[in-house]
Design a protein around this motif. Sequence first.
Motif, PDB file in Angstrom:
ATOM      1  N   ASN A 285       0.706  -1.138  -0.149  1.00 51.41           N
ATOM      2  CA  ASN A 285      -0.010   0.180  -0.157  1.00 51.41           C
ATOM      3  C   ASN A 285       0.861   1.258   0.022  1.00 51.41           C
ATOM      4  O   ASN A 285       0.506   2.175  -0.677  1.00 51.41           O
ATOM      5  CB  ASN A 285      -0.844  -0.081   1.255  1.00 51.41           C
ATOM      6  N   VAL A 286       2.064   1.303   0.625  1.00 52.67           N
ATOM      7  CA  VAL A 286       2.966   2.409   0.695  1.00 52.67           C
ATOM      8  C   VAL A 286       3.701   2.595  -0.722  1.00 52.67           C
ATOM      9  O   VAL A 286       3.742   3.613  -1.163  1.00 52.67           O
ATOM     10  CB  VAL A 286       3.899   2.016   1.695  1.00 52.67           C
ATOM     11  N   VAL A 287       3.855   1.446  -1.356  1.00 54.48           N
ATOM     12  CA  VAL A 287       4.390   1.603  -2.530  1.00 54.48           C
ATOM     13  C   VAL A 287       3.422   2.330  -3.471  1.00 54.48           C
ATOM     14  O   VAL A 287       3.763   3.005  -4.370  1.00 54.48           O
ATOM     15  CB  VAL A 287       4.902   0.222  -3.014  1.00 54.48           C
ATOM     16  N   LEU A 288       2.138   1.566  -3.561  1.00 56.95           N
ATOM     17  CA  LEU A 288       1.228   2.220  -4.371  1.00 56.95           C
ATOM     18  C   LEU A 288       1.228   3.599  -4.209  1.00 56.95           C
ATOM     19  O   LEU A 288       0.732   4.518  -5.035  1.00 56.95           O
ATOM     20  CB  LEU A 288       0.015   1.457  -4.389  1.00 56.95           C
ATOM     21  N   PHE A 289       0.926   4.026  -2.666  1.00 55.62           N
ATOM     22  CA  PHE A 289       0.588   5.521  -2.576  1.00 55.62           C
ATOM     23  C   PHE A 289       1.806   6.306  -2.992  1.00 55.62           C
ATOM     24  O   PHE A 289       1.505   7.426  -3.648  1.00 55.62           O
ATOM     25  CB  PHE A 289       0.640   5.601  -1.058  1.00 55.62           C
ATOM     26  N   LEU A 290       3.212   6.091  -3.131  1.00 59.54           N
ATOM     27  CA  LEU A 290       4.279   6.541  -3.450  1.00 59.54           C
ATOM     28  C   LEU A 290       4.238   6.641  -4.858  1.00 59.54           C
ATOM     29  O   LEU A 290       4.568   7.554  -5.360  1.00 59.54           O
ATOM     30  CB  LEU A 290       5.485   5.920  -2.770  1.00 59.54           C
ATOM     31  N   VAL A 291       3.871   5.419  -5.598  1.00 58.53           N
ATOM     32  CA  VAL A 291       3.878   5.465  -7.017  1.00 58.53           C
ATOM     33  C   VAL A 291       2.844   6.458  -7.651  1.00 58.53           C
ATOM     34  O   VAL A 291       2.973   7.381  -8.370  1.00 58.53           O
ATOM     35  CB  VAL A 291       3.504   4.068  -7.866  1.00 58.53           C
ATOM     36  N   VAL A 292       1.553   6.621  -7.087  1.00 58.85           N
ATOM     37  CA  VAL A 292       0.466   7.589  -7.414  1.00 58.85           C
ATOM     38  C   VAL A 292       0.904   8.811  -7.019  1.00 58.85           C
ATOM     39  O   VAL A 292       0.771   9.653  -7.913  1.00 58.85           O
ATOM     40  CB  VAL A 292      -0.763   7.210  -6.650  1.00 58.85           C
ATOM     41  N   ALA A 293       1.658   9.144  -6.109  1.00 60.17           N
ATOM     42  CA  ALA A 293       2.022  10.522  -5.660  1.00 60.17           C
ATOM     43  C   ALA A 293       3.024  11.113  -6.696  1.00 60.17           C
ATOM     44  O   ALA A 293       2.981  12.159  -7.223  1.00 60.17           O
ATOM     45  CB  ALA A 293       2.633  10.719  -4.311  1.00 60.17           C
TER      46      ALA A 293
END
Length: 310
Positions: A285-293
């Motif tokens: 989830n953290v990786v996904l959040f950083l990718v989107v940001a």
Amino acid sequence: MTVTTTETMLTTDAGAPKRLSSSKRLMKSRYPLWFLLPGGLLMIVVFVVPTLSSFYFSLTRWTLFEADFIGLDNFVTFFRDPQLLGSFRNTFVYAIITSVGKVVTGLALAVLLTGPILGRGYLRAVMFFPVLVSAVGIGITFKVLLNPIDGLVNTTLGFFGLPGPGWLTDPSLALISVALVDVWKGVGVSTLIFMAGLVAIPRDYYEAARIDGASSWRLFRSITLPLVRPAMTTVVLLNVIAGLRSFELIWTMTGGGPGFTSDVLGSVIYKQYAAGFYGLSTAGNVVLFLVVALITVPMQIRFRRREVQQ
């Protein structure tokens, strides 16, 4: 004495309004901040605290009752697992297909539905209807329609003598098939935003260009595209974010299969969580959040700069 007293009163009366106006300005500057307080507190509770907690728990091996700090081990596992890396690639492929499809199709439909066509109101309603249906319902429906054996799509193709492919069972077609269904479901929002941008363009520009002999393509390229750019920015950003965060349709239609060929980050995160690897799923989830940001924030800054320059 009378003159002195009068001058003093004038001075006092003249000075009082200045002090009052200064305090009023101070109150006026602080007054709107009280209206931001409830929203700010809600933002902290609903977004900031869970986000910071996710960053912490991604560094742990946790259950509902305890959490052991393990550093970056979850992220190392995440990027060493071929399945997880494959889902990372699929996420970008899915986001590109759905974003491009919704932007291009949405703009074409918006131009069509803002023009003088028969049944325009009915067509607008039909175009937006799939948006109102839940993604799970759409996924179940198309899973039945795209069944390679007795699905309606392949049955219709067979009636015309055409071979029906395994839309959801062929590893090379599964992800693309789901992406096309996603485009069909979500293009209504893009069309609606584009329609709002097109309606806001003054008709005088088109009339003046037609008097000068401009063709329809020239009108679209020189007037429509530049002036609809604010709507384009909104549509692109919304669709990129939605494509990167995709989960419901993929999970309903393929479950990430066949094998892991249609897995995206969202489905892998769900699988890890269902298997009890809570720390690993939180790291995802953290990786996904950083990718989107990291993708959307620079895009938004660049789009805004281009709008200001024009």
